[in-house]
Design a protein around this motif. Structure first.
Motif, PDB file in Angstrom:
ATOM      1  N   LEU A  43       0.836  -1.204   0.000  1.00  0.00           N
ATOM      2  CA  LEU A  43       0.000   0.000   0.000  1.00  0.00           C
ATOM      3  C   LEU A  43       0.869   1.251   0.000  1.00  0.00           C
ATOM      4  N   ARG A  44       0.374   2.298  -0.655  1.00  0.00           N
ATOM      5  CA  ARG A  44       0.994   3.623  -0.531  1.00  0.00           C
ATOM      6  C   ARG A  44       0.231   4.387   0.550  1.00  0.00           C
ATOM      7  N   LEU A  45       0.975   4.858   1.550  1.00  0.00           N
ATOM      8  CA  LEU A  45       0.360   5.546   2.678  1.00  0.00           C
ATOM      9  C   LEU A  45       0.819   6.995   2.751  1.00  0.00           C
ATOM     10  N   GLN A  46      -0.102   7.833   3.204  1.00  0.00           N
ATOM     11  CA  GLN A  46       0.221   9.221   3.518  1.00  0.00           C
ATOM     12  C   GLN A  46       0.348   9.361   5.036  1.00  0.00           C
ATOM     13  N   ARG A  47       0.925  10.464   5.464  1.00  0.00           N
ATOM     14  CA  ARG A  47       1.079  10.706   6.901  1.00  0.00           C
ATOM     15  C   ARG A  47      -0.288  10.638   7.597  1.00  0.00           C
ATOM     16  N   ALA A  48      -0.367   9.939   8.705  1.00  0.00           N
ATOM     17  CA  ALA A  48      -1.560   9.768   9.555  1.00  0.00           C
ATOM     18  C   ALA A  48      -2.536   8.723   9.010  1.00  0.00           C
ATOM     19  N   ASP A  49      -2.253   8.070   7.884  1.00  0.00           N
ATOM     20  CA  ASP A  49      -3.089   6.945   7.445  1.00  0.00           C
ATOM     21  C   ASP A  49      -3.007   5.818   8.473  1.00  0.00           C
ATOM     22  N   GLN A  50      -4.099   5.029   8.564  1.00  0.00           N
ATOM     23  CA  GLN A  50      -4.162   3.950   9.549  1.00  0.00           C
ATOM     24  C   GLN A  50      -4.438   2.617   8.847  1.00  0.00           C
ATOM     25  N   VAL A  51      -3.795   1.551   9.369  1.00  0.00           N
ATOM     26  CA  VAL A  51      -3.964   0.204   8.826  1.00  0.00           C
ATOM     27  C   VAL A  51      -4.152  -0.756   9.996  1.00  0.00           C
ATOM     28  N   TRP A  52      -5.120  -1.675   9.864  1.00  0.00           N
ATOM     29  CA  TRP A  52      -5.343  -2.656  10.929  1.00  0.00           C
ATOM     30  C   TRP A  52      -6.031  -3.898  10.353  1.00  0.00           C
ATOM     31  N   LEU A  53      -6.172  -4.942  11.189  1.00  0.00           N
ATOM     32  CA  LEU A  53      -6.894  -6.155  10.835  1.00  0.00           C
ATOM     33  C   LEU A  53      -8.187  -6.219  11.625  1.00  0.00           C
ATOM     34  N   GLN A  54      -9.247  -6.813  11.003  1.00  0.00           N
ATOM     35  CA  GLN A  54     -10.477  -7.039  11.749  1.00  0.00           C
ATOM     36  C   GLN A  54     -11.293  -8.142  11.094  1.00  0.00           C
ATOM     37  N   ILE A  55     -12.171  -8.759  11.916  1.00  0.00           N
ATOM     38  CA  ILE A  55     -13.088  -9.792  11.439  1.00  0.00           C
ATOM     39  C   ILE A  55     -14.231  -9.116  10.703  1.00  0.00           C
ATOM     40  N   PHE A  56     -14.502  -9.557   9.441  1.00  0.00           N
ATOM     41  CA  PHE A  56     -15.509  -8.842   8.653  1.00  0.00           C
ATOM     42  C   PHE A  56     -16.843  -9.574   8.535  1.00  0.00           C
ATOM     43  N   TYR A  57     -16.977 -10.765   9.187  1.00  0.00           N
ATOM     44  CA  TYR A  57     -18.236 -11.495   9.082  1.00  0.00           C
ATOM     45  C   TYR A  57     -18.603 -12.084  10.441  1.00  0.00           C
ATOM     46  N   SER A  58     -19.883 -11.957  10.806  1.00  0.00           N
ATOM     47  CA  SER A  58     -20.335 -12.401  12.126  1.00  0.00           C
ATOM     48  C   SER A  58     -20.156 -13.913  12.291  1.00  0.00           C
ATOM     49  N   GLY A  59     -19.680 -14.289  13.477  1.00  0.00           N
ATOM     50  CA  GLY A  59     -19.542 -15.700  13.820  1.00  0.00           C
ATOM     51  C   GLY A  59     -18.349 -16.383  13.180  1.00  0.00           C
ATOM     52  N   GLN A  60     -17.516 -15.624  12.437  1.00  0.00           N
ATOM     53  CA  GLN A  60     -16.375 -16.249  11.783  1.00  0.00           C
ATOM     54  C   GLN A  60     -15.079 -15.585  12.270  1.00  0.00           C
ATOM     55  N   ASN A  61     -14.937 -15.621  13.584  1.00  0.00           N
ATOM     56  CA  ASN A  61     -13.771 -15.030  14.247  1.00  0.00           C
ATOM     57  C   ASN A  61     -12.885 -16.121  14.842  1.00  0.00           C
ATOM     58  N   GLY A  62     -12.558 -17.145  14.050  1.00  0.00           N
ATOM     59  CA  GLY A  62     -11.869 -18.331  14.552  1.00  0.00           C
ATOM     60  C   GLY A  62     -10.397 -18.160  14.839  1.00  0.00           C
ATOM     61  N   LEU A  63      -9.895 -16.939  14.993  1.00  0.00           N
ATOM     62  CA  LEU A  63      -8.485 -16.723  15.353  1.00  0.00           C
ATOM     63  C   LEU A  63      -8.208 -17.404  16.689  1.00  0.00           C
ATOM     64  N   PHE A  64      -7.167 -18.243  16.719  1.00  0.00           N
ATOM     65  CA  PHE A  64      -6.896 -19.076  17.899  1.00  0.00           C
ATOM     66  C   PHE A  64      -5.488 -18.776  18.431  1.00  0.00           C
ATOM     67  N   PHE A  65      -5.399 -18.700  19.747  1.00  0.00           N
ATOM     68  CA  PHE A  65      -4.112 -18.439  20.397  1.00  0.00           C
ATOM     69  C   PHE A  65      -3.784 -19.581  21.365  1.00  0.00           C
ATOM     70  N   ASP A  66      -2.551 -20.051  21.273  1.00  0.00           N
ATOM     71  CA  ASP A  66      -2.041 -21.030  22.231  1.00  0.00           C
ATOM     72  C   ASP A  66      -0.580 -20.662  22.505  1.00  0.00           C
ATOM     73  N   PRO A  67      -0.252 -20.283  23.728  1.00  0.00           N
ATOM     74  CA  PRO A  67       1.102 -19.794  24.008  1.00  0.00           C
ATOM     75  C   PRO A  67       2.186 -20.855  23.877  1.00  0.00           C
ATOM     76  N   PHE A  68       1.813 -22.142  23.777  1.00  0.00           N
ATOM     77  CA  PHE A  68       2.824 -23.192  23.780  1.00  0.00           C
ATOM     78  C   PHE A  68       3.218 -23.664  22.379  1.00  0.00           C
ATOM     79  N   TRP A  69       2.313 -23.502  21.381  1.00  0.00           N
ATOM     80  CA  TRP A  69       2.690 -24.096  20.096  1.00  0.00           C
ATOM     81  C   TRP A  69       2.272 -23.309  18.852  1.00  0.00           C
ATOM     82  N   THR A  70       1.572 -22.187  18.992  1.00  0.00           N
ATOM     83  CA  THR A  70       1.176 -21.455  17.773  1.00  0.00           C
ATOM     84  C   THR A  70       1.084 -19.959  18.040  1.00  0.00           C
ATOM     85  N   ASP A  71       1.326 -19.191  16.997  1.00  0.00           N
ATOM     86  CA  ASP A  71       1.210 -17.729  17.059  1.00  0.00           C
ATOM     87  C   ASP A  71       0.409 -17.235  15.855  1.00  0.00           C
TER      88      ASP A  71
END
Length: 237
Positions: free
Chosen positions: A181-209
């Motif tokens: 992406l080409r960004l200008q000063r103060a532009d913002q970029v982030w990640l988010q879930i875009f569909y209801s009920g499909q937020n399957g992001l999983f965290f486990d401190p011992f084996w996955t990131d």
């Protein structure tokens, strides 16, 4: 009376009479036919030059001539003064990881584990990268999912730029995406879930990131020029 005899012989010519008076003038006769052109006469003497005329209109440009030969090299110039450098101002990079599973939908995902935050342009509290160096950036994400489907997208100033949809198959899986992406000063970029009920992001401190990464490829030239100008101004003080 007898019959007439034969005619006699002509007599001698008489003397010329006196010159008579001048008679009246006769009417002019008709013009004769034009005569044939005469032979070409000799060339006359060259006359004197006339007065100089007014300046004429400017003519059209002529055809461009061929390039001339390369000239000889000039003398070596003097060494210039050292220039300033604001190289540190053109650095921007981050890499962050998740510390919890199943984030809320349609909100910036907050990656709170900081692996790298060069320039502190990633805000862990908001989950957003805020551009401080205008230019071209590379962004990527690698997300582990489990137990649910995953519908995740990369957002630039409120607009989705890329989306990734990964269905849960009963096993752990990884969803990835990347873009530039080409960004200008103060532009913002982030990640988010875009569909209801499909937020399957999983965290486990011992084996996955699950990680979110971005870095500057190159800064805009205007920004670099301004940074150099400021650096040179400080050097001259």
């Amino acid at each position: 009376m007898g019959s007439m005899g034969p005619p006699g012989k002509d007599g001698l010519d008489g003397k010329d009479g006196e010159k008579g008076a001048k008679g009246d003038g006769a009417e002019p006769g008709r013009p004769g036919n034009p005569g044939k052109p005469g032979a070409k006469g000799r060339e006359g003497v060259i006359g004197k030059a006339g007065a100089r005329g007014l300046k004429g209109l400017r003519g059209l440009p002529g055809v461009r001539g061929n390039p001339g030969r390369k000239g000889a090299a000039g003398d070596l110039g003097e060494v210039g003064a050292p220039g300033g450098c604001n190289c540190g101002g053109a650095r921007s990079a981050f890499s962050v990881a998740m510390t919890k599973s199943y984030p809320k939908e349609r909100l910036p995902i907050r990656f709170s584990r900081i692996l790298l935050n060069e320039g502190d342009h990633y805000n862990a509290s908001s989950g957003k990268f805020v551009c401080a160096v205008p230019g071209v950036y590379y962004f990527s994400y690698d997300i582990t999912l489990a137990n649910k489907h995953l519908a995740i997208g990369l957002v630039h100033n409120g607009q989705y730029k890329i989306k990734t949809l990964d269905a849960n198959t009963g096993n752990h899986d990884v969803a990835s995406g990347s873009t530039i992406l080409r960004l200008q000063r103060a532009d913002q970029v982030w990640l988010q879930i875009f569909y209801s009920g499909q937020n399957g992001l999983f965290f486990d401190p011992f084996w996955t990131d699950s990680t979110f990464t971005g870095f500057l490829i190159y800064a805009d030239q205007d920004f670099l020029n301004e940074a150099d100008r400021k650096a040179n101004a400080k050097t001259e003080m």
